[in-house]
Design an enzyme around this catalytic site. Structure first.
Site, PDB file in Angstrom:
ATOM      1  N   THR A  82      29.477  23.072  71.890  1.00  0.00           N
ATOM      2  CA  THR A  82      29.491  24.075  72.964  1.00  0.00           C
ATOM      3  C   THR A  82      30.925  24.296  73.438  1.00  0.00           C
ATOM      4  O   THR A  82      31.649  23.338  73.698  1.00  0.00           O
ATOM      5  CB  THR A  82      28.585  23.577  74.105  1.00  0.00           C
ATOM      6  OG1 THR A  82      27.229  23.691  73.666  1.00  0.00           O
ATOM      7  CG2 THR A  82      28.770  24.379  75.386  1.00  0.00           C
ATOM      8  N   HIS A 142      17.949  22.955  67.718  1.00  0.00           N
ATOM      9  CA  HIS A 142      18.544  21.949  68.600  1.00  0.00           C
ATOM     10  C   HIS A 142      17.422  21.146  69.266  1.00  0.00           C
ATOM     11  O   HIS A 142      16.807  21.606  70.228  1.00  0.00           O
ATOM     12  CB  HIS A 142      19.406  22.635  69.652  1.00  0.00           C
ATOM     13  CG  HIS A 142      20.324  21.723  70.424  1.00  0.00           C
ATOM     14  ND1 HIS A 142      20.105  20.364  70.533  1.00  0.00           N
ATOM     15  CD2 HIS A 142      21.468  21.962  71.109  1.00  0.00           C
ATOM     16  CE1 HIS A 142      21.079  19.821  71.264  1.00  0.00           C
ATOM     17  NE2 HIS A 142      21.914  20.776  71.622  1.00  0.00           N
ATOM     18  N   ASN A 152      19.964  15.743  72.496  1.00  0.00           N
ATOM     19  CA  ASN A 152      20.792  15.725  73.706  1.00  0.00           C
ATOM     20  C   ASN A 152      20.103  16.106  75.016  1.00  0.00           C
ATOM     21  O   ASN A 152      20.739  16.628  75.931  1.00  0.00           O
ATOM     22  CB  ASN A 152      22.048  16.582  73.489  1.00  0.00           C
ATOM     23  CG  ASN A 152      22.866  16.061  72.317  1.00  0.00           C
ATOM     24  OD1 ASN A 152      22.662  14.942  71.892  1.00  0.00           O
ATOM     25  ND2 ASN A 152      23.773  16.866  71.794  1.00  0.00           N
ATOM     26  N   TYR A 200      17.803  18.377  75.847  1.00  0.00           N
ATOM     27  CA  TYR A 200      17.387  19.748  76.172  1.00  0.00           C
ATOM     28  C   TYR A 200      15.877  19.913  75.944  1.00  0.00           C
ATOM     29  O   TYR A 200      15.178  18.934  75.706  1.00  0.00           O
ATOM     30  CB  TYR A 200      18.255  20.755  75.399  1.00  0.00           C
ATOM     31  CG  TYR A 200      19.707  20.577  75.790  1.00  0.00           C
ATOM     32  CD1 TYR A 200      20.135  20.956  77.064  1.00  0.00           C
ATOM     33  CD2 TYR A 200      20.623  19.955  74.950  1.00  0.00           C
ATOM     34  CE1 TYR A 200      21.443  20.738  77.482  1.00  0.00           C
ATOM     35  CE2 TYR A 200      21.935  19.729  75.355  1.00  0.00           C
ATOM     36  CZ  TYR A 200      22.336  20.124  76.618  1.00  0.00           C
ATOM     37  OH  TYR A 200      23.622  19.895  77.043  1.00  0.00           O
ATOM     38  N   ASN A 208      22.186  13.552  79.666  1.00  0.00           N
ATOM     39  CA  ASN A 208      21.221  14.426  80.343  1.00  0.00           C
ATOM     40  C   ASN A 208      19.987  13.681  80.828  1.00  0.00           C
ATOM     41  O   ASN A 208      18.893  14.237  80.891  1.00  0.00           O
ATOM     42  CB  ASN A 208      20.830  15.619  79.456  1.00  0.00           C
ATOM     43  CG  ASN A 208      21.934  16.659  79.376  1.00  0.00           C
ATOM     44  OD1 ASN A 208      22.652  16.858  80.351  1.00  0.00           O
ATOM     45  ND2 ASN A 208      22.082  17.309  78.235  1.00  0.00           N
TER      46      ASN A 208
HETATM   47  C1  8OZ Z   1      28.434  19.544  76.085  1.00  0.00           C
HETATM   48  C2  8OZ Z   1      28.501  20.482  77.095  1.00  0.00           C
HETATM   49  C3  8OZ Z   1      27.539  21.460  77.163  1.00  0.00           C
HETATM   50  C4  8OZ Z   1      26.506  21.508  76.240  1.00  0.00           C
HETATM   51  C5  8OZ Z   1      24.816  19.383  73.652  1.00  0.00           C
HETATM   52  C6  8OZ Z   1      24.860  21.766  73.831  1.00  0.00           C
HETATM   53  O1  8OZ Z   1      25.082  18.311  74.172  1.00  0.00           O
HETATM   54  C7  8OZ Z   1      25.374  20.619  74.231  1.00  0.00           C
HETATM   55  C8  8OZ Z   1      26.462  20.557  75.230  1.00  0.00           C
HETATM   56  C9  8OZ Z   1      27.425  19.589  75.148  1.00  0.00           C
HETATM   57  O2  8OZ Z   1      24.091  19.476  72.688  1.00  0.00           O
END
Ligand code: 8OZ
Length: 336
Positions: A5, A152, A155, A157, A212
């Site tokens: 990103t 994706h 991480n 999400y 996260n």
């Molecule tokens: C860092 C900052 C913002 C998003 C990920 C899409 O960790 C990200 C991400 C990483 O997969």
């Protein structure tokens, strides 16, 4: 080149600068782009690209043309942030998630860092619509000239939020036992494979990442099952982040178990050097190894590896947002 990103797409549209950045890195065997939202609902950060609207397709077309002209191959990474977002991105409404569980920490918004809020738990009958958003994103990816997509699922999400028992407390067919928590990912993968062909589809997972505020009580069992399920669906490549966000190796998951359950190609990622990558491939641990930060700082990383030369250091201050500095101005080796 691993997905990264960069927050340099105003209005969620890739620009000529985005095209220049990826063109510079086209000697990678395969580029996987930064995450690209599948819908407005999927947004969680400022200035990240989308892959669902006509202007975004046009913007990405410049990127794929540039990479193809330079002889490269490029996959886009469809992305939905789920609860890792903020009402500021959603006209004041709460972001959505499998369950109404607020993440610890803060969201990166246009107004700076703000506390995460409690997300709204998705109704069961909303989920097929999100699967369709993923399918539509894959259609847009083909229209934009991409060679394929990498889902994706890493991480912390939305897809990862469904996979893990810390963030998924659902009592319907999408929550509870592992097979249920995998259902959303499986439906997304099946939809995208049926749309563009399984040989053009990868999935990225991060079994030991706690970034996260994500976690699971039995990650080995969960991700063994993810590997088997995705193998059954027939995706081409499983991309595995083998480190936590701190970059430290983590021994709580045995990646060879995951690898052996997946019949397709295994792509390893996370802190690899040229030497360790070559060893991983020669020793049968991985079929491919991806590089993130080293590629960010070295557009000609492949050539530098081939010539065994020194690498540029990356500057973390320019990772997210801004313009050409720290994006398209990392030097290549002088042409000899
Ligand atoms: C860092 C900052 C913002 C998003 C990920 C899409 O960790 C990200 C991400 C990483 O997969």
């Amino acid at each position: 080149m691993a997905p990264m990103t960069r927050n340099r797409c105003p209005e969620n549209i890739p620009t000529d600068l985005t095209a220049a950045y990826y063109r510079q890195r086209a000697t990678a065997g395969l580029i996987i782009t930064e995450g690209a939202q599948i819908s407005e609902q999927g947004i969680g950060y400022p200035a990240t690209p989308g892959i669902h609207a006509p202007g975004q397709i046009k913007g990405w077309r410049r990127v794929t043309d540039a990479v193809h002209e330079a002889g490269g191959r490029i996959f886009v990474q469809p992305w939905h942030c789920g609860r890792i977002s903020h009402p500021d991105f959603h006209a004041g409404q709460a972001p959505v998630a499998p369950s109404a569980i607020r993440p610890a920490g803060q969201a990166f918004t246009f107004k700076g860092m703000q506390d995460f809020v409690t997300p709204r738990a998705l109704e069961t009958d909303e989920i097929p619509g999100i699967v369709e958003q993923y399918r539509h994103a894959a259609t847009c990816a083909v229209d934009a000239g991409f060679d394929g997509v990498e889902i994706h699922a890493a991480n912390g999400y939305l897809i990862d939020q469904f996979l893990r028992d810390r963030t998924n407390h659902r009592t319907d067919a999408y929550g509870g036992p592992i097979e249920n928590r995998i259902r959303f990912l499986a439906e997304v993968a099946e939809a995208i494979c049926s749309e563009i062909g399984a040989e053009r589809v990868g999935v990225r997972i991060s079994p030991v990442n706690q970034f996260n505020d994500i976690d699971d009580s039995s990650p080995q069992e969960l991700f063994n099952c993810v590997a088997e399920t995705l193998g059954g669906i027939g995706i081409a490549c499983l991309h595995v982040v083998e480190v936590s966000m701190s970059g430290k190796p983590d021994t709580s998951v045995d990646f060879t178990e995951i690898r052996h359950r997946f019949p397709g190609r295994y792509m390893a990622n996370g802190g690899y050097t040229k030497q360790r990558a070559n060893e991983a491939i020669a020793g049968g641990h991985a079929d491919l190894v991806s590089f993130g930060v080293p590629f960010l700082a070295n557009p000609d990383l492949v050539r530098r590896f081939r010539l065994n030369t020194a690498l540029n250091e990356a500057n973390p201050d320019t990772f997210y947002g801004g313009g050409a500095e720290g994006y398209t101005d990392y030097p290549c080796l002088e042409d000899a």
